[in-house]
Design an enzyme around this catalytic site. Structure first.
Site, mmCIF file in Angstrom:
data_model
loop_
_atom_site.group_PDB
_atom_site.id
_atom_site.type_symbol
_atom_site.label_atom_id
_atom_site.label_comp_id
_atom_site.label_asym_id
_atom_site.label_seq_id
_atom_site.Cartn_x
_atom_site.Cartn_y
_atom_site.Cartn_z
ATOM 1 N N GLY A 10 10.025 42.618 -33.796
ATOM 2 C CA GLY A 10 10.536 43.344 -32.629
ATOM 3 C C GLY A 10 11.976 42.950 -32.330
ATOM 4 O O GLY A 10 12.509 42.014 -32.931
ATOM 5 N N LEU A 12 13.437 41.498 -29.695
ATOM 6 C CA LEU A 12 13.641 40.144 -29.172
ATOM 7 C C LEU A 12 13.153 39.103 -30.176
ATOM 8 O O LEU A 12 13.842 38.119 -30.447
ATOM 9 C CB LEU A 12 12.913 39.970 -27.828
ATOM 10 C CG LEU A 12 13.051 38.575 -27.211
ATOM 11 C CD1 LEU A 12 14.512 38.222 -26.966
ATOM 12 C CD2 LEU A 12 12.274 38.484 -25.900
ATOM 13 N N ASP A 36 -3.625 40.788 -35.744
ATOM 14 C CA ASP A 36 -3.596 41.614 -34.543
ATOM 15 C C ASP A 36 -3.999 40.717 -33.378
ATOM 16 O O ASP A 36 -5.081 40.123 -33.386
ATOM 17 C CB ASP A 36 -4.581 42.792 -34.710
ATOM 18 C CG ASP A 36 -4.456 43.786 -33.581
ATOM 19 O OD1 ASP A 36 -4.247 43.359 -32.419
ATOM 20 O OD2 ASP A 36 -4.570 44.994 -33.845
ATOM 21 N N ALA A 60 4.179 42.426 -27.897
ATOM 22 C CA ALA A 60 3.620 43.146 -26.751
ATOM 23 C C ALA A 60 3.469 44.624 -27.094
ATOM 24 O O ALA A 60 4.087 45.114 -28.048
ATOM 25 C CB ALA A 60 4.539 43.009 -25.538
ATOM 26 N N THR A 62 4.780 47.789 -25.898
ATOM 27 C CA THR A 62 5.979 48.043 -25.085
ATOM 28 C C THR A 62 6.266 49.525 -24.827
ATOM 29 O O THR A 62 7.321 49.851 -24.281
ATOM 30 C CB THR A 62 7.218 47.402 -25.755
ATOM 31 O OG1 THR A 62 7.324 47.902 -27.090
ATOM 32 C CG2 THR A 62 7.123 45.895 -25.791
ATOM 33 N N THR A 101 8.302 40.910 -17.529
ATOM 34 C CA THR A 101 9.198 42.032 -17.252
ATOM 35 C C THR A 101 9.468 42.242 -15.760
ATOM 36 O O THR A 101 8.635 41.877 -14.916
ATOM 37 C CB THR A 101 8.551 43.322 -17.833
ATOM 38 O OG1 THR A 101 9.253 44.466 -17.355
ATOM 39 C CG2 THR A 101 7.097 43.461 -17.429
ATOM 40 N N ASP A 102 10.597 42.870 -15.478
ATOM 41 C CA ASP A 102 10.912 43.317 -14.117
ATOM 42 C C ASP A 102 9.889 44.348 -13.617
ATOM 43 O O ASP A 102 9.759 44.559 -12.414
ATOM 44 C CB ASP A 102 12.322 43.934 -14.084
ATOM 45 C CG ASP A 102 12.518 45.022 -15.124
ATOM 46 O OD1 ASP A 102 12.093 44.813 -16.295
ATOM 47 O OD2 ASP A 102 13.069 46.089 -14.796
ATOM 48 N N TYR A 125 1.851 49.706 -17.767
ATOM 49 C CA TYR A 125 2.551 48.659 -18.528
ATOM 50 C C TYR A 125 2.807 47.434 -17.647
ATOM 51 O O TYR A 125 2.512 46.298 -18.036
ATOM 52 C CB TYR A 125 3.870 49.227 -19.075
ATOM 53 C CG TYR A 125 4.806 48.194 -19.653
ATOM 54 C CD1 TYR A 125 4.570 47.633 -20.906
ATOM 55 C CD2 TYR A 125 5.938 47.778 -18.949
ATOM 56 C CE1 TYR A 125 5.435 46.679 -21.441
ATOM 57 C CE2 TYR A 125 6.809 46.835 -19.482
ATOM 58 C CZ TYR A 125 6.555 46.287 -20.723
ATOM 59 O OH TYR A 125 7.415 45.348 -21.242
ATOM 60 N N LYS A 129 1.312 43.628 -18.167
ATOM 61 C CA LYS A 129 2.187 42.465 -18.357
ATOM 62 C C LYS A 129 1.887 41.405 -17.294
ATOM 63 O O LYS A 129 1.926 40.213 -17.565
ATOM 64 C CB LYS A 129 3.660 42.884 -18.320
ATOM 65 C CG LYS A 129 4.100 43.758 -19.493
ATOM 66 C CD LYS A 129 4.055 43.047 -20.834
ATOM 67 C CE LYS A 129 5.059 41.918 -20.936
ATOM 68 N NZ LYS A 129 4.982 41.279 -22.292
HETATM 69 N N1 LIG Z 1 12.479 46.033 -24.303
HETATM 70 C C1 LIG Z 1 12.689 45.803 -23.014
HETATM 71 O O1 LIG Z 1 13.531 46.439 -22.373
HETATM 72 C C2 LIG Z 1 11.905 44.734 -22.303
HETATM 73 C C3 LIG Z 1 12.135 44.531 -20.930
HETATM 74 C C4 LIG Z 1 11.416 43.529 -20.272
HETATM 75 C C5 LIG Z 1 10.502 42.758 -20.962
HETATM 76 N N2 LIG Z 1 10.278 43.000 -22.285
HETATM 77 C C6 LIG Z 1 9.290 42.168 -22.992
HETATM 78 O O2 LIG Z 1 9.983 41.456 -24.001
HETATM 79 C C7 LIG Z 1 9.111 41.221 -25.105
HETATM 80 C C8 LIG Z 1 9.777 41.670 -26.390
HETATM 81 O O3 LIG Z 1 10.046 43.086 -26.290
HETATM 82 P P1 LIG Z 1 10.777 43.886 -27.449
HETATM 83 O O4 LIG Z 1 11.719 44.805 -26.791
HETATM 84 O O5 LIG Z 1 11.252 42.953 -28.487
HETATM 85 O O6 LIG Z 1 9.538 44.739 -27.980
HETATM 86 P P2 LIG Z 1 9.300 45.420 -29.403
HETATM 87 O O7 LIG Z 1 10.601 45.622 -30.104
HETATM 88 O O8 LIG Z 1 8.392 46.572 -29.150
HETATM 89 O O9 LIG Z 1 8.514 44.284 -30.207
HETATM 90 C C9 LIG Z 1 7.166 43.972 -29.927
HETATM 91 C C10 LIG Z 1 6.527 43.508 -31.213
HETATM 92 O O10 LIG Z 1 5.136 43.199 -30.954
HETATM 93 C C11 LIG Z 1 4.363 43.748 -32.008
HETATM 94 N N3 LIG Z 1 2.988 44.027 -31.617
HETATM 95 C C12 LIG Z 1 2.545 45.092 -30.889
HETATM 96 N N4 LIG Z 1 1.199 45.056 -30.805
HETATM 97 C C13 LIG Z 1 0.790 43.957 -31.488
HETATM 98 C C14 LIG Z 1 -0.485 43.402 -31.762
HETATM 99 N N5 LIG Z 1 -1.620 43.977 -31.328
HETATM 100 N N6 LIG Z 1 -0.562 42.260 -32.507
HETATM 101 C C15 LIG Z 1 0.575 41.673 -32.958
HETATM 102 N N7 LIG Z 1 1.808 42.153 -32.742
HETATM 103 C C16 LIG Z 1 1.918 43.288 -32.007
HETATM 104 C C17 LIG Z 1 5.092 45.034 -32.336
HETATM 105 O O11 LIG Z 1 4.678 45.533 -33.597
HETATM 106 P P3 LIG Z 1 4.717 47.164 -33.796
HETATM 107 O O12 LIG Z 1 6.135 47.567 -33.583
HETATM 108 O O13 LIG Z 1 4.222 47.325 -35.192
HETATM 109 O O14 LIG Z 1 3.800 47.710 -32.741
HETATM 110 C C18 LIG Z 1 6.554 44.589 -32.297
HETATM 111 O O15 LIG Z 1 6.973 44.029 -33.524
HETATM 112 C C19 LIG Z 1 7.800 41.927 -24.758
HETATM 113 O O16 LIG Z 1 6.922 41.008 -24.185
HETATM 114 C C20 LIG Z 1 8.202 42.936 -23.702
HETATM 115 O O17 LIG Z 1 7.126 43.254 -22.853
HETATM 116 C C21 LIG Z 1 10.959 43.951 -22.980
#
Ligand SMILES: NC(=O)c1ccc[n+]([C@@H]2O[C@H](COP(=O)([O-])OP(=O)(O)OC[C@H]3O[C@@H](n4cnc5c(N)ncnc54)[C@H](OP(=O)(O)O)[C@@H]3O)[C@@H](O)[C@H]2O)c1
Length: 280
Positions: A10, A12, A36, A60, A62, A101-102, A125, A129
């Protein structure tokens, strides 16, 4: 230190792996192909085999709007999946960070949200979270929760990338101007997360790049910095219907972060410049 990072593919997670390696840690990046999270046996077995000294849980569900129509899956990943990770960490006596998250806030008022403010999520969502936060702290009381917002970074699918594409294709874009928060550059947050892994102070933190803006202000800055002549037309959230409701006030207060002696993140404008021009 041997640090295991979930969600390593992902936006982050990949930044956290890179930062851990840069600092000489042993980084073990895992993603859904390795196990998973919703499968407690598979999660426990993978974590036990990896024997990490610390876990940074970035994985997560997301898809914020999609979660409204598949809440069970979102709960399974964000709440149950987090519980599986936290149960391992709690039992093994190791530290963990859970990224939140916010969207756990309803976004009322205009003051920055403090970490002890009661959460009240508006979306599925956000609820999942929040359940993840509770599961993490219950199973791993020495854990760390880091709430962040509006993440962008190399390799991710995010607002900055969308604006750059639209900015090249169109003369004008309409962008929401009544949701205010802080963009967060994944490599900046990754630096903080590794600082925390090296010197963990348990508790809940808010961490985003410094300064607040609306999405429309963020879009205007992206167009200006990228030299795109595209006009940004501010609209209200009501004019941009989405399946999930978003908080209007996403301002996150850095006070708790500073009180624990961690560095604040640079300004979002500085972070945007480094993202656009490829310097870290
Ligand atoms: N993006 C934002 O703006 C934002 C804002 C606030 C907080 N956050 C939090 O920050 C964190 C990182 O977010 P990100 O933007 O990096 O998200 P992301 O790019 O969607 O990455 C999430 C990763 O988790 C993997 N995943 C999903 N379901 C899974 C499962 N069942 N088992 C194992 N892995 C799984 C996804 O794989 P797949 O892609 O194959 O599903 C993806 O590689 C998350 O906790 C998110 O809630 C994000």
């Amino acid at each position: 230190m041997r640090i295991l990072i979930t969600g390593a593919q992902g936006q982050l997670g990949r930044a956290v792996v890179l930062e851990a390696l840069r600092r000489g840690h042993e980084a073990i990046g895992v993603d859904v192909n390795d196990f998973d999270l919703t499968d407690s046996d598979a999660a426990g077995a993978c974590l036990a085999a990896a024997r990490p000294a610390f876990v940074i849980h970035c994985a997560a569900y997301t898809a914020v709007d999609q979660a409204e129509s598949e809440p069970e899956r979102a709960f399974a990943v964000n709440a149950d999946g987090t519980r599986h990770v936290a149960e391992y960490c709690g039992a093994a006596g190791i530290g963990m960070i859970y990224i939140s998250t916010d969207y756990v806030f309803d976004g009322s008022g205009a003051a920055p949200h403090e970490t002890d403010e009661p959460p009240a999520p508006l979306s599925v969502y956000g609820k999942t979270k929040l359940e993840g936060e509770r599961a993490a702290l219950l199973a791993c009381p020495n854990g760390i929760i880091v709430r962040t917002s509006w993440v962008f970074g190399p390799g991710g699918k995010h607002f900055v990338g969308t604006m750059l594409r639209l900015g090249r294709e169109r003369e004008a874009v309409r962008v929401v101007d009544d949701q205010v928060g802080s963009p967060t550059y994944a490599p900046d947050l990754a630096r903080l997360l590794i600082d925390m892994a090296e010197r963990p102070v348990p508790g809940i933190y808010h961490a985003a790049n410094t300064g607040y803006c609306s999405w429309a202000e963020f879009a205007a800055e992206i167009m200006a910095r990228a030299g795109l002549p595209c006009r940004v037309e501010p609209i209200s959230s009501a004019d941009y219907p989405q399946a999930a409701r978003r908080p209007l006030n996403s301002r996150l207060s850095p006070l708790r972060l500073m009180a624990a002696g961690y560095d604040r993140l640079p300004t979002w404008q500085d972070a945007l410049g480094r993202y656009l021009y490829g310097t870290k």
